[in-house]
Write a protein that holds these residues in place. Structure first.
Motif, short mmCIF file in Angstrom:
data_model
loop_
_atom_site.label_atom_id
_atom_site.label_comp_id
_atom_site.label_asym_id
_atom_site.label_seq_id
_atom_site.Cartn_x
_atom_site.Cartn_y
_atom_site.Cartn_z
N GLU A 40 0.81 -1.18 0.02
CA GLU A 40 -0.10 0.07 0.00
C GLU A 40 1.05 1.34 0.11
N SER A 41 1.78 1.17 0.82
CA SER A 41 2.83 2.45 0.86
C SER A 41 3.42 2.57 -0.46
N VAL A 42 4.01 1.58 -1.11
CA VAL A 42 4.52 1.85 -2.36
C VAL A 42 3.61 2.23 -3.42
N GLN A 43 2.38 1.85 -3.45
CA GLN A 43 1.51 2.08 -4.45
C GLN A 43 1.10 3.66 -4.13
N LEU A 44 1.13 3.95 -3.03
CA LEU A 44 0.60 5.50 -2.80
C LEU A 44 1.70 6.43 -3.18
N ASP A 45 3.05 5.99 -2.74
CA ASP A 45 4.06 6.95 -3.35
C ASP A 45 4.11 6.76 -4.82
N MET A 46 3.78 5.71 -5.37
CA MET A 46 3.97 5.78 -7.00
C MET A 46 2.90 6.66 -7.39
N ALA A 47 1.67 6.59 -6.77
CA ALA A 47 0.63 7.43 -7.35
C ALA A 47 1.05 8.76 -7.31
N GLY A 48 1.62 9.21 -6.16
CA GLY A 48 1.87 10.88 -5.76
C GLY A 48 3.16 11.20 -6.86
N ASP A 49 4.03 10.00 -7.25
CA ASP A 49 4.95 10.49 -8.29
C ASP A 49 4.56 10.58 -9.50
N LEU A 50 3.25 9.88 -10.11
CA LEU A 50 2.81 9.99 -11.22
C LEU A 50 1.92 11.20 -11.32
N LEU A 51 1.32 11.79 -10.13
CA LEU A 51 0.78 13.15 -10.29
C LEU A 51 1.77 14.03 -10.54
N ASP A 52 2.98 14.07 -9.90
CA ASP A 52 3.83 15.08 -10.01
C ASP A 52 4.25 15.23 -11.44
N HIS A 53 4.25 13.84 -12.31
CA HIS A 53 4.78 13.69 -13.57
C HIS A 53 3.77 14.32 -14.62
N VAL A 54 2.35 13.81 -14.30
CA VAL A 54 1.21 14.44 -15.08
C VAL A 54 1.32 16.15 -14.91
N ALA A 55 1.53 16.49 -13.65
CA ALA A 55 1.65 18.04 -13.69
C ALA A 55 2.65 18.54 -14.64
N ASP A 56 3.61 18.10 -14.79
CA ASP A 56 4.70 18.32 -15.75
C ASP A 56 4.29 18.44 -17.12
N MET A 57 3.73 17.22 -17.55
CA MET A 57 3.29 16.91 -18.85
C MET A 57 2.23 17.90 -19.30
N LEU A 58 1.33 18.43 -18.32
CA LEU A 58 0.21 19.37 -18.52
C LEU A 58 0.74 20.69 -18.78
N ASP A 59 2.06 20.92 -18.40
CA ASP A 59 2.61 22.30 -18.53
C ASP A 59 3.68 22.43 -19.93
N ASP A 60 3.60 21.25 -20.45
CA ASP A 60 4.35 20.90 -21.62
C ASP A 60 3.49 21.00 -22.76
N PRO A 61 3.70 22.12 -23.81
CA PRO A 61 3.14 22.27 -25.03
C PRO A 61 3.33 21.34 -25.99
N ASP A 62 4.53 20.36 -25.82
CA ASP A 62 4.92 19.51 -26.76
C ASP A 62 4.76 18.15 -26.53
N VAL A 63 3.81 17.94 -25.50
CA VAL A 63 3.46 16.61 -25.10
C VAL A 63 2.42 15.92 -26.28
N THR A 64 2.85 14.62 -26.64
CA THR A 64 2.01 14.11 -27.61
C THR A 64 1.02 13.42 -27.26
N SER A 65 -0.17 12.91 -28.01
CA SER A 65 -1.22 12.42 -27.51
C SER A 65 -0.94 10.92 -27.22
N GLY A 66 0.06 10.33 -27.77
CA GLY A 66 0.57 8.95 -27.39
C GLY A 66 1.23 9.14 -25.94
N GLN A 67 1.70 10.03 -25.57
CA GLN A 67 2.22 10.44 -24.34
C GLN A 67 1.02 10.46 -23.54
#
Length: 103
Positions: A40-67
């Motif tokens: 559970e702890s690992v899953q929650l940490d991974m979800a938090g890391d993924l949220l950070d990654h998504v925030a970065d992607m949303l700020d990137d105008p060059d992100v592709t639809s595949g990404q």
């Protein structure tokens, strides 16, 4: 005679081979309970890391639809894990509260 309160089955943070939920009958102090806590702890940490990654992607105008499709698939998996953890912990909190109310 000793009195052992019935504890509800714990929903584990993983599924069985066919994607069905797995449950554990325990008092919460065994090896498998500790393993579930770690997962559970690992899953929650991974979800938090993924949220950070998504925030970065949303700020990137060059992100592709595949990404975006790929990260949405991972977000779906992470949200499924987090939902299962919340259901498991909520059930244990209710059982604990019910047990205390019965005293």
């Amino acid at each position: 005679m000793t009195h052992h309160a019935l504890t509800p089955a714990r929903l584990l943070p993983w599924t069985g081979p066919e994607g069905k939920p797995c449950y554990l009958l325990t008092d919460g102090s065994g090896r498998l309970s500790r393993a579930a806590d770690t997962v559970e702890s690992v899953q929650l940490d991974m979800a938090g890391d993924l949220l950070d990654h998504v925030a970065d992607m949303l700020d990137d105008p060059d992100v592709t639809s595949g990404q975006l499709r790929y990260v949405l698939a991972r977000m779906s998996e992470a949200l499924t894990d987090v939902k299962r953890i919340a259901e498991s912990r909520g059930a244990r909190l209710l059982a604990h509260a019910d047990g205390r109310a019965g005293r």
